[in-house]
Scaffold this active site. Structure first.
Site, mmCIF file in Angstrom:
data_model
loop_
_atom_site.group_PDB
_atom_site.id
_atom_site.type_symbol
_atom_site.label_atom_id
_atom_site.label_comp_id
_atom_site.label_asym_id
_atom_site.label_seq_id
_atom_site.Cartn_x
_atom_site.Cartn_y
_atom_site.Cartn_z
ATOM 1 N N ASP A 293 0.822 -1.205 0.000
ATOM 2 C CA ASP A 293 0.000 0.000 0.000
ATOM 3 C C ASP A 293 0.853 1.252 0.000
ATOM 4 O O ASP A 293 0.431 2.303 -0.479
ATOM 5 C CB ASP A 293 -0.936 -0.015 1.214
ATOM 6 C CG ASP A 293 -1.984 -1.097 1.062
ATOM 7 O OD1 ASP A 293 -1.689 -2.254 1.421
ATOM 8 O OD2 ASP A 293 -3.070 -0.805 0.536
HETATM 9 C C1 LIG Z 1 -2.776 -4.522 -5.166
HETATM 10 S S1 LIG Z 1 -3.689 -4.203 -3.711
HETATM 11 C C2 LIG Z 1 -2.485 -3.631 -2.611
HETATM 12 C C3 LIG Z 1 -2.927 -3.788 -1.156
HETATM 13 O O1 LIG Z 1 -4.229 -3.223 -0.890
HETATM 14 C C4 LIG Z 1 -4.911 -4.094 0.018
HETATM 15 O O2 LIG Z 1 -5.463 -3.429 1.106
HETATM 16 P P1 LIG Z 1 -7.075 -3.254 1.219
HETATM 17 O O3 LIG Z 1 -7.714 -4.559 0.843
HETATM 18 O O4 LIG Z 1 -7.285 -2.876 2.671
HETATM 19 O O5 LIG Z 1 -7.394 -2.140 0.268
HETATM 20 C C5 LIG Z 1 -3.852 -5.031 0.538
HETATM 21 O O6 LIG Z 1 -3.076 -4.446 1.558
HETATM 22 C C6 LIG Z 1 -3.054 -5.226 -0.713
HETATM 23 O O7 LIG Z 1 -1.847 -5.837 -0.514
#
Ligand SMILES: CSC[C@H]1O[C@H](OP(=O)(O)O)[C@H](O)[C@@H]1O
Length: 410
Positions: A293
Protein backbone atom coordinates in the site's frame (compact mmCIF):
# COMPACT_ATOMS: atom_id res chain seq x y z
CA UNK A 1 -22.93 -16.30 -9.89
CA UNK A 2 -21.18 -14.93 -12.96
CA UNK A 3 -17.42 -15.06 -12.66
CA UNK A 4 -16.81 -11.46 -13.69
CA UNK A 5 -13.54 -10.28 -12.27
CA UNK A 6 -13.79 -6.63 -13.23
CA UNK A 7 -13.67 -4.49 -10.10
CA UNK A 8 -14.19 -1.28 -12.11
CA UNK A 9 -16.36 -0.57 -15.21
CA UNK A 10 -15.91 2.85 -16.82
CA UNK A 11 -17.72 3.71 -20.07
CA UNK A 12 -15.46 6.19 -21.85
CA UNK A 13 -18.23 7.48 -24.10
CA UNK A 14 -20.94 8.10 -21.53
CA UNK A 15 -18.36 8.54 -18.76
CA UNK A 16 -20.44 6.38 -16.48
CA UNK A 17 -18.70 4.52 -13.65
CA UNK A 18 -19.75 1.34 -11.87
CA UNK A 19 -17.80 -0.57 -9.21
CA UNK A 20 -18.17 -4.14 -8.01
CA UNK A 21 -19.36 -4.20 -4.40
CA UNK A 22 -16.61 -6.37 -2.94
CA UNK A 23 -18.34 -6.63 0.43
CA UNK A 24 -20.70 -9.09 -1.31
CA UNK A 25 -18.07 -11.24 -3.10
CA UNK A 26 -18.06 -14.25 -3.47
CA UNK A 27 -21.76 -14.50 -2.64
CA UNK A 28 -23.30 -11.86 -4.88
CA UNK A 29 -22.13 -9.86 -7.89
CA UNK A 30 -23.53 -6.34 -7.71
CA UNK A 31 -22.25 -3.22 -9.44
CA UNK A 32 -22.80 0.16 -7.80
CA UNK A 33 -23.15 3.36 -9.87
CA UNK A 34 -20.80 6.19 -8.91
CA UNK A 35 -22.11 9.69 -9.68
CA UNK A 36 -19.86 11.92 -7.61
CA UNK A 37 -16.74 12.35 -5.51
CA UNK A 38 -18.95 11.71 -2.47
CA UNK A 39 -19.98 8.34 -3.95
CA UNK A 40 -16.32 7.55 -4.63
CA UNK A 41 -15.37 8.47 -1.06
CA UNK A 42 -18.15 6.26 0.34
CA UNK A 43 -17.32 3.07 -1.59
CA UNK A 44 -13.60 3.45 -0.83
CA UNK A 45 -14.16 4.22 2.87
CA UNK A 46 -16.52 1.24 3.30
CA UNK A 47 -14.10 -0.97 1.32
CA UNK A 48 -16.73 -1.84 -1.24
CA UNK A 49 -13.82 -0.99 -3.50
CA UNK A 50 -10.38 -1.78 -2.07
CA UNK A 51 -6.85 -2.43 -3.19
CA UNK A 52 -4.29 0.36 -3.45
CA UNK A 53 -4.35 0.68 -7.27
CA UNK A 54 -8.13 0.21 -7.54
CA UNK A 55 -8.94 2.95 -5.03
CA UNK A 56 -6.67 5.37 -6.88
CA UNK A 57 -8.41 4.61 -10.17
CA UNK A 58 -11.93 4.84 -8.69
CA UNK A 59 -10.98 8.04 -6.87
CA UNK A 60 -9.89 9.81 -10.07
CA UNK A 61 -12.80 8.42 -12.10
CA UNK A 62 -15.23 9.69 -9.44
CA UNK A 63 -13.82 13.20 -10.00
CA UNK A 64 -14.45 12.79 -13.73
CA UNK A 65 -18.04 11.58 -13.34
CA UNK A 66 -18.79 14.44 -10.91
CA UNK A 67 -17.52 17.08 -13.33
CA UNK A 68 -19.05 15.36 -16.35
CA UNK A 69 -22.50 15.46 -14.72
CA UNK A 70 -22.05 18.91 -13.17
CA UNK A 71 -21.18 20.48 -16.51
CA UNK A 72 -24.38 19.23 -18.15
CA UNK A 73 -27.53 21.42 -17.97
CA UNK A 74 -29.34 18.97 -15.69
CA UNK A 75 -26.26 18.68 -13.48
CA UNK A 76 -25.73 22.40 -13.12
CA UNK A 77 -29.27 22.70 -11.80
CA UNK A 78 -28.87 20.16 -8.97
CA UNK A 79 -25.25 20.70 -7.98
CA UNK A 80 -24.72 22.60 -4.75
CA UNK A 81 -20.93 22.79 -4.41
CA UNK A 82 -19.62 24.88 -7.27
CA UNK A 83 -20.07 28.34 -8.79
CA UNK A 84 -19.26 27.47 -12.42
CA UNK A 85 -19.29 31.12 -13.46
CA UNK A 86 -16.39 31.83 -11.06
CA UNK A 87 -13.44 29.68 -12.27
CA UNK A 88 -11.27 30.33 -9.22
CA UNK A 89 -14.12 29.29 -6.93
CA UNK A 90 -14.75 26.27 -9.14
CA UNK A 91 -11.10 25.15 -8.93
CA UNK A 92 -10.79 25.81 -5.18
CA UNK A 93 -13.96 23.88 -4.34
CA UNK A 94 -12.88 21.01 -6.60
CA UNK A 95 -9.49 20.82 -4.83
CA UNK A 96 -11.21 20.79 -1.44
CA UNK A 97 -13.42 17.90 -2.53
CA UNK A 98 -10.38 16.02 -3.83
CA UNK A 99 -8.66 16.47 -0.45
CA UNK A 100 -11.79 15.01 1.18
CA UNK A 101 -11.57 12.04 -1.22
CA UNK A 102 -7.93 11.40 -0.23
CA UNK A 103 -8.92 11.20 3.45
CA UNK A 104 -11.00 8.08 2.75
CA UNK A 105 -8.00 5.74 3.19
CA UNK A 106 -4.73 7.33 4.37
CA UNK A 107 -2.25 4.44 4.13
CA UNK A 108 -2.30 3.58 0.42
CA UNK A 109 -0.15 6.13 -1.38
CA UNK A 110 -1.62 5.46 -4.84
CA UNK A 111 -4.83 7.39 -4.06
CA UNK A 112 -3.00 10.43 -2.66
CA UNK A 113 -0.43 10.38 -5.50
CA UNK A 114 -3.14 10.22 -8.18
CA UNK A 115 -5.15 12.99 -6.54
CA UNK A 116 -2.01 15.14 -6.24
CA UNK A 117 -1.55 14.70 -10.00
CA UNK A 118 -5.12 15.86 -10.61
CA UNK A 119 -4.62 18.90 -8.37
CA UNK A 120 -1.47 19.69 -10.38
CA UNK A 121 -3.55 19.55 -13.56
CA UNK A 122 -6.09 21.92 -12.02
CA UNK A 123 -3.48 24.37 -10.74
CA UNK A 124 -1.39 24.38 -13.92
CA UNK A 125 -4.20 24.26 -16.45
CA UNK A 126 -4.10 27.25 -18.77
CA UNK A 127 -7.82 27.02 -19.33
CA UNK A 128 -10.61 29.00 -17.69
CA UNK A 129 -13.08 26.54 -19.10
CA UNK A 130 -14.36 23.86 -16.70
CA UNK A 131 -15.17 21.72 -19.75
CA UNK A 132 -11.57 21.86 -20.99
CA UNK A 133 -10.35 21.08 -17.48
CA UNK A 134 -12.64 18.04 -17.45
CA UNK A 135 -11.08 16.78 -20.69
CA UNK A 136 -7.56 17.18 -19.23
CA UNK A 137 -8.50 15.24 -16.09
CA UNK A 138 -10.28 12.61 -18.18
CA UNK A 139 -7.13 12.09 -20.26
CA UNK A 140 -5.13 11.56 -17.06
CA UNK A 141 -7.71 9.22 -15.50
CA UNK A 142 -8.06 6.92 -18.51
CA UNK A 143 -4.26 6.76 -18.83
CA UNK A 144 -4.00 5.84 -15.12
CA UNK A 145 -6.49 3.02 -15.72
CA UNK A 146 -4.75 1.72 -18.85
CA UNK A 147 -1.21 2.04 -17.43
CA UNK A 148 -2.21 0.07 -14.34
CA UNK A 149 -3.24 -2.93 -16.44
CA UNK A 150 -0.13 -2.73 -18.63
CA UNK A 151 2.08 -2.45 -15.55
CA UNK A 152 0.43 -5.41 -13.85
CA UNK A 153 1.31 -7.73 -16.73
CA UNK A 154 4.91 -6.46 -16.55
CA UNK A 155 4.97 -6.96 -12.77
CA UNK A 156 3.61 -10.47 -13.25
CA UNK A 157 6.25 -11.44 -15.79
CA UNK A 158 9.11 -9.77 -13.88
CA UNK A 159 8.14 -11.52 -10.66
CA UNK A 160 7.58 -14.93 -12.24
CA UNK A 161 10.92 -14.88 -14.06
CA UNK A 162 12.71 -13.69 -10.92
CA UNK A 163 11.31 -16.62 -8.92
CA UNK A 164 12.06 -19.23 -11.60
CA UNK A 165 15.54 -17.80 -12.13
CA UNK A 166 16.18 -17.92 -8.38
CA UNK A 167 15.07 -21.56 -8.27
CA UNK A 168 17.35 -22.39 -11.19
CA UNK A 169 20.27 -20.81 -9.32
CA UNK A 170 19.36 -23.05 -6.36
CA UNK A 171 19.34 -26.01 -8.79
CA UNK A 172 15.78 -26.61 -7.62
CA UNK A 173 13.70 -28.79 -9.90
CA UNK A 174 10.10 -29.98 -9.70
CA UNK A 175 6.91 -28.59 -8.15
CA UNK A 176 6.81 -25.76 -5.62
CA UNK A 177 4.21 -23.75 -3.73
CA UNK A 178 3.79 -20.07 -2.90
CA UNK A 179 2.06 -18.22 -0.07
CA UNK A 180 0.16 -14.96 -0.43
CA UNK A 181 -1.93 -12.70 1.80
CA UNK A 182 -4.93 -10.46 1.26
CA UNK A 183 -6.18 -9.84 -2.27
CA UNK A 184 -3.89 -8.34 -4.84
CA UNK A 185 -5.55 -9.58 -8.00
CA UNK A 186 -8.06 -8.29 -10.54
CA UNK A 187 -10.31 -7.22 -7.67
CA UNK A 188 -7.64 -4.88 -6.28
CA UNK A 189 -6.52 -3.35 -9.56
CA UNK A 190 -7.58 -2.70 -13.15
CA UNK A 191 -6.91 -6.37 -13.89
CA UNK A 192 -4.40 -9.27 -13.60
CA UNK A 193 -3.16 -7.96 -10.24
CA UNK A 194 0.15 -7.30 -8.56
CA UNK A 195 1.21 -10.14 -6.22
CA UNK A 196 -1.61 -12.31 -7.53
CA UNK A 197 -0.58 -11.14 -10.99
CA UNK A 198 2.84 -12.68 -10.30
CA UNK A 199 1.02 -15.89 -9.30
CA UNK A 200 -1.02 -15.82 -12.54
CA UNK A 201 2.11 -15.24 -14.65
CA UNK A 202 4.06 -17.86 -12.68
CA UNK A 203 1.28 -20.36 -13.31
CA UNK A 204 1.37 -19.70 -17.04
CA UNK A 205 5.16 -19.40 -17.35
CA UNK A 206 6.01 -22.49 -15.32
CA UNK A 207 3.20 -24.66 -16.69
CA UNK A 208 5.42 -25.33 -19.69
CA UNK A 209 7.99 -26.91 -17.34
CA UNK A 210 5.39 -29.30 -15.99
CA UNK A 211 3.88 -30.27 -19.32
CA UNK A 212 6.99 -31.04 -21.36
CA UNK A 213 10.01 -33.32 -21.18
CA UNK A 214 13.33 -31.74 -20.08
CA UNK A 215 14.64 -31.83 -23.62
CA UNK A 216 11.78 -29.78 -25.00
CA UNK A 217 11.14 -27.37 -22.13
CA UNK A 218 9.71 -24.11 -23.38
CA UNK A 219 9.64 -21.98 -20.24
CA UNK A 220 12.39 -19.42 -20.11
CA UNK A 221 13.95 -17.77 -17.05
CA UNK A 222 15.84 -14.52 -17.11
CA UNK A 223 18.97 -16.16 -18.47
CA UNK A 224 16.99 -17.67 -21.32
CA UNK A 225 17.68 -21.29 -20.38
CA UNK A 226 14.74 -23.59 -19.75
CA UNK A 227 13.65 -23.75 -16.13
CA UNK A 228 13.02 -27.04 -14.32
CA UNK A 229 10.59 -25.92 -11.64
CA UNK A 230 6.91 -25.27 -11.80
CA UNK A 231 4.20 -23.75 -9.59
CA UNK A 232 2.00 -26.53 -8.24
CA UNK A 233 -0.05 -24.89 -5.49
CA UNK A 234 -0.94 -21.53 -3.95
CA UNK A 235 -1.69 -21.09 -0.24
CA UNK A 236 -3.79 -17.94 0.19
CA UNK A 237 -4.20 -16.69 3.74
CA UNK A 238 -7.77 -16.01 4.92
CA UNK A 239 -6.67 -12.48 5.95
CA UNK A 240 -8.83 -11.59 8.88
CA UNK A 241 -10.77 -9.50 9.72
CA UNK A 242 -12.02 -8.44 6.25
CA UNK A 243 -11.22 -11.86 4.73
CA UNK A 244 -9.83 -10.58 1.44
CA UNK A 245 -8.06 -13.93 1.11
CA UNK A 246 -10.94 -16.33 1.75
CA UNK A 247 -13.53 -14.20 -0.06
CA UNK A 248 -11.62 -12.54 -2.90
CA UNK A 249 -8.33 -14.31 -3.61
CA UNK A 250 -9.88 -17.76 -3.25
CA UNK A 251 -12.59 -16.58 -5.68
CA UNK A 252 -9.96 -15.45 -8.22
CA UNK A 253 -7.87 -18.64 -7.90
CA UNK A 254 -10.92 -20.88 -8.31
CA UNK A 255 -11.96 -18.78 -11.33
CA UNK A 256 -8.48 -19.23 -12.88
CA UNK A 257 -8.42 -22.96 -11.95
CA UNK A 258 -5.07 -22.48 -10.19
CA UNK A 259 -4.71 -25.20 -7.49
CA UNK A 260 -5.00 -23.51 -4.11
CA UNK A 261 -5.45 -24.43 -0.47
CA UNK A 262 -6.95 -21.80 1.82
CA UNK A 263 -5.37 -21.49 5.29
CA UNK A 264 -6.06 -19.27 8.26
CA UNK A 265 -3.58 -16.57 9.22
CA UNK A 266 -2.42 -18.58 12.26
CA UNK A 267 -1.52 -21.71 10.27
CA UNK A 268 1.61 -20.36 8.53
CA UNK A 269 4.21 -21.87 10.90
CA UNK A 270 2.53 -25.28 11.19
CA UNK A 271 2.05 -25.46 7.41
CA UNK A 272 5.72 -24.75 6.72
CA UNK A 273 6.80 -27.21 9.45
CA UNK A 274 4.38 -29.87 8.22
CA UNK A 275 5.56 -29.61 4.62
CA UNK A 276 9.19 -29.73 5.76
CA UNK A 277 8.69 -32.82 7.94
CA UNK A 278 6.34 -34.63 5.55
CA UNK A 279 3.22 -34.44 7.70
CA UNK A 280 1.61 -32.55 4.82
CA UNK A 281 2.30 -33.89 1.34
CA UNK A 282 2.58 -30.65 -0.58
CA UNK A 283 5.44 -29.11 -2.60
CA UNK A 284 7.74 -26.85 -0.55
CA UNK A 285 6.88 -23.15 -0.34
CA UNK A 286 9.64 -21.37 -2.26
CA UNK A 287 8.19 -17.85 -2.36
CA UNK A 288 5.89 -15.55 -0.43
CA UNK A 289 4.45 -12.85 -2.69
CA UNK A 290 2.59 -9.92 -1.14
CA UNK A 291 1.21 -6.59 -2.31
CA UNK A 292 1.86 -3.11 -0.95
CA UNK A 293 0.00 0.00 0.00
CA UNK A 294 2.99 2.25 0.54
CA UNK A 295 6.70 1.52 0.01
CA UNK A 296 9.08 3.85 1.83
CA UNK A 297 12.33 5.05 0.26
CA UNK A 298 14.34 2.45 2.21
CA UNK A 299 12.02 -0.37 1.12
CA UNK A 300 10.01 -0.67 4.35
CA UNK A 301 6.54 -1.68 3.15
CA UNK A 302 3.03 -1.10 4.48
CA UNK A 303 0.67 -3.87 3.51
CA UNK A 304 -2.32 -5.74 4.85
CA UNK A 305 -2.20 -6.62 8.56
CA UNK A 306 -0.58 -10.04 8.87
CA UNK A 307 2.13 -9.36 6.29
CA UNK A 308 4.79 -8.61 8.94
CA UNK A 309 4.00 -11.87 10.72
CA UNK A 310 4.22 -13.74 7.41
CA UNK A 311 7.58 -12.12 6.67
CA UNK A 312 9.00 -12.94 10.10
CA UNK A 313 7.88 -16.55 10.03
CA UNK A 314 9.03 -17.23 6.47
CA UNK A 315 12.43 -15.69 7.28
CA UNK A 316 12.98 -18.65 9.63
CA UNK A 317 12.82 -21.10 6.69
CA UNK A 318 15.88 -21.05 4.36
CA UNK A 319 15.20 -20.83 0.65
CA UNK A 320 11.88 -18.94 0.82
CA UNK A 321 11.88 -15.70 -1.16
CA UNK A 322 9.84 -12.87 0.37
CA UNK A 323 8.75 -10.58 -2.45
CA UNK A 324 6.69 -7.40 -2.53
CA UNK A 325 4.90 -6.82 -5.85
CA UNK A 326 3.66 -3.32 -6.65
CA UNK A 327 3.67 -0.68 -9.39
CA UNK A 328 6.13 2.18 -8.89
CA UNK A 329 3.08 4.38 -8.14
CA UNK A 330 3.04 2.62 -4.74
CA UNK A 331 6.53 3.87 -3.91
CA UNK A 332 6.56 7.02 -1.74
CA UNK A 333 9.96 8.71 -2.20
CA UNK A 334 8.97 11.38 0.34
CA UNK A 335 8.63 8.73 3.06
CA UNK A 336 12.12 7.89 4.38
CA UNK A 337 11.17 4.70 6.24
CA UNK A 338 8.28 2.69 7.64
CA UNK A 339 8.08 4.66 10.90
CA UNK A 340 6.62 7.58 8.90
CA UNK A 341 3.75 5.56 7.39
CA UNK A 342 0.27 6.31 8.79
CA UNK A 343 -1.49 3.00 9.52
CA UNK A 344 -5.26 3.23 9.11
CA UNK A 345 -7.31 1.82 11.99
CA UNK A 346 -10.69 0.47 10.98
CA UNK A 347 -14.03 0.27 12.88
CA UNK A 348 -14.15 -2.21 15.78
CA UNK A 349 -17.25 -3.93 14.41
CA UNK A 350 -15.23 -5.10 11.38
CA UNK A 351 -13.51 -7.41 13.86
CA UNK A 352 -16.49 -8.13 16.14
CA UNK A 353 -18.70 -9.17 13.22
CA UNK A 354 -18.28 -11.33 10.12
CA UNK A 355 -20.25 -10.95 6.87
CA UNK A 356 -21.23 -14.17 5.19
CA UNK A 357 -23.70 -15.74 2.80
CA UNK A 358 -26.55 -18.18 3.46
CA UNK A 359 -27.58 -20.26 0.46
CA UNK A 360 -31.01 -19.23 -0.75
CA UNK A 361 -31.85 -21.51 -3.70
CA UNK A 362 -29.19 -20.89 -6.34
CA UNK A 363 -28.14 -17.62 -4.77
CA UNK A 364 -27.01 -16.33 -1.38
CA UNK A 365 -28.51 -14.08 1.23
CA UNK A 366 -25.88 -11.90 2.93
CA UNK A 367 -25.85 -11.78 6.72
CA UNK A 368 -23.70 -10.23 9.43
CA UNK A 369 -23.02 -12.35 12.48
CA UNK A 370 -21.40 -11.38 15.77
CA UNK A 371 -18.20 -13.27 16.55
CA UNK A 372 -17.29 -11.33 19.72
CA UNK A 373 -19.05 -9.60 22.61
CA UNK A 374 -20.12 -6.09 21.64
CA UNK A 375 -18.57 -4.81 24.87
CA UNK A 376 -15.02 -6.01 24.07
CA UNK A 377 -12.45 -3.38 23.15
CA UNK A 378 -10.85 -3.90 19.74
CA UNK A 379 -7.61 -2.90 18.05
CA UNK A 380 -8.10 -3.08 14.26
CA UNK A 381 -5.11 -1.74 12.28
CA UNK A 382 -5.80 -2.41 8.60
CA UNK A 383 -2.08 -2.62 7.76
CA UNK A 384 1.30 -3.32 9.25
CA UNK A 385 4.81 -2.36 8.17
CA UNK A 386 7.41 -4.94 7.10
CA UNK A 387 11.01 -3.83 7.44
CA UNK A 388 13.16 -3.93 4.32
CA UNK A 389 15.51 -6.33 6.11
CA UNK A 390 12.86 -9.05 5.66
CA UNK A 391 12.20 -8.29 1.97
CA UNK A 392 14.30 -10.03 -0.71
CA UNK A 393 12.92 -8.11 -3.66
CA UNK A 394 10.43 -5.48 -4.75
CA UNK A 395 8.82 -6.49 -8.05
CA UNK A 396 7.80 -3.51 -10.18
CA UNK A 397 6.84 -2.99 -13.82
CA UNK A 398 10.43 -1.85 -14.43
CA UNK A 399 12.07 -4.93 -12.95
CA UNK A 400 12.88 -6.40 -9.52
CA UNK A 401 14.61 -4.13 -7.00
CA UNK A 402 17.07 -6.07 -4.83
CA UNK A 403 19.37 -5.02 -2.00
CA UNK A 404 23.07 -4.28 -2.11
CA UNK A 405 24.78 -4.59 1.28
CA UNK A 406 21.35 -5.02 2.80
CA UNK A 407 19.96 -1.76 1.46
CA UNK A 408 17.50 -0.99 -1.30
CA UNK A 409 18.41 1.87 -3.56
CA UNK A 410 15.01 3.29 -4.54
C1 LIG B 1 -2.78 -4.52 -5.17
S1 LIG B 1 -3.69 -4.20 -3.71
C2 LIG B 1 -2.48 -3.63 -2.61
C3 LIG B 1 -2.93 -3.79 -1.16
O1 LIG B 1 -4.23 -3.22 -0.89
C4 LIG B 1 -4.91 -4.09 0.02
O2 LIG B 1 -5.46 -3.43 1.11
P1 LIG B 1 -7.08 -3.25 1.22
O3 LIG B 1 -7.71 -4.56 0.84
O4 LIG B 1 -7.29 -2.88 2.67
O5 LIG B 1 -7.39 -2.14 0.27
C5 LIG B 1 -3.85 -5.03 0.54
O6 LIG B 1 -3.08 -4.45 1.56
C6 LIG B 1 -3.05 -5.23 -0.71
O7 LIG B 1 -1.85 -5.84 -0.51
Amino acid sequence: MATSLKAIKFDRNSRSLHVLDQLLIPFQEKYLPIYSISDGYAVIKKMQVRGAPAIAIVGVLSIIVELNYLLKPQGAVVQTYYDIADVENFKNVLIQRIEYLVSSRPTAVNLSNACKDVVQIINHSSTDSPNTLLEEICKYGTKLFDDDLTNNYKIGENGAKFILDNLKQQNYTGPFSVLTICNTGSLATSGHGTALGVVRSLWELSKANKDTEPSTKKSKTNDGSAGDAWLERVFPLETRPYNQGSRLTAFELVYEKIPATLITDNMISFLLDSIANGRVNQPPVKAVIVGADRIAKNGDTANKIGTLQLAKISSLYPGILFLVAAPTTTIDPLCPDGSHIVVEERPADELRKVKGGIRDGDSYKIINIDVAPNEIDVWNPSFDVTGHVLIHGIVTENGVLTKTDGQFSI
